[in-house]
Design a protein around this motif. Sequence first.
Motif, PDB file in Angstrom:
ATOM      1  N   PHE A 186       6.268 -28.881 -38.384  1.00 57.90           N
ATOM      2  CA  PHE A 186       4.976 -29.136 -38.997  1.00 57.90           C
ATOM      3  C   PHE A 186       4.953 -30.412 -39.961  1.00 57.90           C
ATOM      4  N   MET A 187       4.034 -31.071 -40.072  1.00 61.08           N
ATOM      5  CA  MET A 187       3.676 -32.033 -40.992  1.00 61.08           C
ATOM      6  C   MET A 187       2.126 -31.900 -41.581  1.00 61.08           C
ATOM      7  N   VAL A 188       2.111 -32.027 -42.953  1.00 60.29           N
ATOM      8  CA  VAL A 188       0.915 -32.493 -43.656  1.00 60.29           C
ATOM      9  C   VAL A 188       0.530 -33.684 -43.437  1.00 60.29           C
ATOM     10  N   ARG A 189      -0.929 -33.807 -43.411  1.00 61.23           N
ATOM     11  CA  ARG A 189      -1.750 -35.260 -42.994  1.00 61.23           C
ATOM     12  C   ARG A 189      -2.471 -35.458 -43.999  1.00 61.23           C
ATOM     13  N   THR A 190      -3.194 -36.626 -44.107  1.00 59.58           N
ATOM     14  CA  THR A 190      -4.305 -36.903 -44.842  1.00 59.58           C
ATOM     15  C   THR A 190      -5.344 -36.163 -44.771  1.00 59.58           C
ATOM     16  N   GLY A 191      -5.990 -35.719 -45.833  1.00 55.23           N
ATOM     17  CA  GLY A 191      -7.249 -34.640 -45.846  1.00 55.23           C
ATOM     18  C   GLY A 191      -6.540 -33.148 -45.857  1.00 55.23           C
ATOM     19  N   ILE A 235      -4.512 -25.959 -45.447  1.00 52.31           N
ATOM     20  CA  ILE A 235      -5.738 -26.149 -44.588  1.00 52.31           C
ATOM     21  C   ILE A 235      -6.203 -27.320 -44.277  1.00 52.31           C
ATOM     22  N   ARG A 236      -6.626 -27.466 -42.957  1.00 50.11           N
ATOM     23  CA  ARG A 236      -7.083 -28.839 -42.385  1.00 50.11           C
ATOM     24  C   ARG A 236      -8.633 -28.717 -42.285  1.00 50.11           C
ATOM     25  N   PRO A 237      -9.351 -29.198 -43.225  1.00 50.82           N
ATOM     26  CA  PRO A 237     -10.899 -29.169 -42.931  1.00 50.82           C
ATOM     27  C   PRO A 237     -11.346 -30.058 -41.902  1.00 50.82           C
ATOM     28  N   ARG A 281      -6.835 -41.047 -57.936  1.00 52.69           N
ATOM     29  CA  ARG A 281      -7.452 -42.122 -57.808  1.00 52.69           C
ATOM     30  C   ARG A 281      -6.646 -43.182 -56.985  1.00 52.69           C
ATOM     31  N   ARG A 282      -5.432 -42.833 -56.266  1.00 51.89           N
ATOM     32  CA  ARG A 282      -4.696 -43.738 -55.470  1.00 51.89           C
ATOM     33  C   ARG A 282      -4.739 -43.328 -54.129  1.00 51.89           C
ATOM     34  N   GLY A 283      -4.413 -41.994 -54.131  1.00 58.88           N
ATOM     35  CA  GLY A 283      -4.321 -41.678 -52.743  1.00 58.88           C
ATOM     36  C   GLY A 283      -3.145 -41.645 -51.851  1.00 58.88           C
ATOM     37  N   VAL A 284      -3.367 -41.327 -50.596  1.00 62.57           N
ATOM     38  CA  VAL A 284      -2.110 -41.485 -49.472  1.00 62.57           C
ATOM     39  C   VAL A 284      -2.259 -42.281 -48.613  1.00 62.57           C
ATOM     40  N   GLY A 285      -3.516 -42.872 -48.440  1.00 64.33           N
ATOM     41  CA  GLY A 285      -3.909 -43.720 -47.281  1.00 64.33           C
ATOM     42  C   GLY A 285      -4.435 -42.951 -46.172  1.00 64.33           C
ATOM     43  N   ARG A 286      -4.853 -43.579 -45.055  1.00 63.68           N
ATOM     44  CA  ARG A 286      -5.492 -42.784 -43.893  1.00 63.68           C
ATOM     45  C   ARG A 286      -4.545 -42.449 -43.115  1.00 63.68           C
ATOM     46  N   ARG A 287      -3.546 -42.956 -42.713  1.00 63.38           N
ATOM     47  CA  ARG A 287      -2.579 -42.420 -41.828  1.00 63.38           C
ATOM     48  C   ARG A 287      -1.167 -41.472 -42.324  1.00 63.38           C
ATOM     49  N   TRP A 288      -1.204 -41.460 -43.732  1.00 62.23           N
ATOM     50  CA  TRP A 288      -0.053 -40.425 -44.356  1.00 62.23           C
ATOM     51  C   TRP A 288       0.217 -39.278 -43.609  1.00 62.23           C
ATOM     52  N   ARG A 289       1.290 -39.074 -43.481  1.00 54.31           N
ATOM     53  CA  ARG A 289       2.112 -37.484 -43.014  1.00 54.31           C
ATOM     54  C   ARG A 289       3.500 -37.314 -43.563  1.00 54.31           C
ATOM     55  N   ALA A 290       3.623 -36.173 -43.577  1.00 54.32           N
ATOM     56  CA  ALA A 290       5.033 -36.036 -44.300  1.00 54.32           C
ATOM     57  C   ALA A 290       5.412 -34.445 -43.949  1.00 54.32           C
ATOM     58  N   TYR A 291       6.592 -34.000 -44.175  1.00 56.54           N
ATOM     59  CA  TYR A 291       7.078 -32.836 -43.974  1.00 56.54           C
ATOM     60  C   TYR A 291       6.979 -32.148 -45.291  1.00 56.54           C
ATOM     61  N   LEU A 292       7.196 -30.745 -45.116  1.00 57.31           N
ATOM     62  CA  LEU A 292       7.291 -30.048 -46.394  1.00 57.31           C
ATOM     63  C   LEU A 292       8.764 -29.491 -46.851  1.00 57.31           C
ATOM     64  N   ILE A 293       8.930 -29.615 -48.190  1.00 59.20           N
ATOM     65  CA  ILE A 293      10.255 -29.035 -48.786  1.00 59.20           C
ATOM     66  C   ILE A 293       9.997 -28.135 -49.921  1.00 59.20           C
ATOM     67  N   VAL A 294      10.554 -26.886 -50.029  1.00 58.73           N
ATOM     68  CA  VAL A 294      10.400 -25.930 -50.887  1.00 58.73           C
ATOM     69  C   VAL A 294      12.062 -25.716 -51.264  1.00 58.73           C
ATOM     70  N   VAL A 334      -3.477 -28.725 -53.713  1.00 60.36           N
ATOM     71  CA  VAL A 334      -3.292 -30.124 -53.906  1.00 60.36           C
ATOM     72  C   VAL A 334      -4.196 -30.453 -52.712  1.00 60.36           C
ATOM     73  N   GLU A 335      -5.063 -31.547 -52.753  1.00 61.63           N
ATOM     74  CA  GLU A 335      -5.668 -32.192 -51.679  1.00 61.63           C
ATOM     75  C   GLU A 335      -5.183 -33.563 -51.437  1.00 61.63           C
ATOM     76  N   PHE A 336      -4.515 -33.805 -50.164  1.00 61.25           N
ATOM     77  CA  PHE A 336      -4.078 -35.081 -49.866  1.00 61.25           C
ATOM     78  C   PHE A 336      -4.994 -36.077 -49.411  1.00 61.25           C
ATOM     79  N   GLY A 337      -5.851 -36.458 -50.210  1.00 63.76           N
ATOM     80  CA  GLY A 337      -6.906 -37.182 -49.926  1.00 63.76           C
ATOM     81  C   GLY A 337      -6.433 -38.785 -49.917  1.00 63.76           C
ATOM     82  N   SER A 338      -7.185 -39.376 -48.930  1.00 64.65           N
ATOM     83  CA  SER A 338      -6.981 -40.740 -48.524  1.00 64.65           C
ATOM     84  C   SER A 338      -6.904 -41.714 -49.797  1.00 64.65           C
ATOM     85  N   GLY A 339      -8.063 -41.585 -50.577  1.00 66.19           N
ATOM     86  CA  GLY A 339      -8.323 -42.472 -51.691  1.00 66.19           C
ATOM     87  C   GLY A 339      -7.818 -41.733 -53.117  1.00 66.19           C
TER      88      GLY A 339
END
Length: 255
Positions: free
Chosen positions: A115-120, A253-255, A210-223, A190-195
């Motif tokens: 599983f990866m989290v994504r922008t948004g 959650i993926r809106p 107000r920096r965001g992660v960009g439109r195509r960001w994705r990443a794995y989770l670490i705890v 946390v909301e991983f927003g594009s902007g």
Amino acid sequence: MLTQVLDRIRRLLGRRTPAPTPTSTPASAPERDGAARASAPTPVFTADFGSTRQWVAGRSWAYPNGGPTNSGDNKLDYLVPDASFSRSGTFRATRRPDGKWNAGLLTTEGSEEGFMVRTGDVLESRVRLPVERGAWPAIWTWLDGDNEIDVFEYHPDNPDLLELSNHVKGASHYHRDPAVGPGRWVDLKVEFGSGSVVWWVNGKQVFADRRGVGRRWRAYLIVNLSVCAGRYHPAPDRAVSEMSYEVAYLRVIRP
């Protein structure tokens, strides 16, 4: 005369506006509530820390060669796959004879589900902070040496402070809060927003970078629970041989 009066009454009655055609009645309160529940977003990921399909234990490519140590980041960790160090949702660390600490870490990287989290996406979690000095708990993201967003980091020597960081676009915030402290439960969102990456603590928005992660960001989770080596924060007291922190839940959650 009477006939004319009766005719006039009939004409007046014939001009009455007809009763309106019944329309559908508004939904009852239970029906409206049910519709709201049906439209609420469903989590695309709900952590089951005991699942070997969701999580890999004791290994992460955020560490050199996948671990088990990461002394370059001033950590005393020695990652172990032992289920008792992470699989219950309680992340533990215990002192080793060589000065390192056996430590629990789980990551979705390399797991069957991957599983990866994504922008948004929106991540929600509830954690109980550790008490022992030298403890370094965190929930964060990682992919190919980058894409790191720190949902939170914590050090008990700064008892009321949470570290919130966007390493993708270079933004960070030290959030001080009297409700934060060793041994206390904290709700994180946390909301991983594009902007803009936005953080909430205990239901209150505390930082929007107000920096965001960009439109195509994705990443794995670490705890995980790391242990400080003393450069940035104090190392554990010599009398301490074990530490832990708890994660009651984690969902995305993926809106």
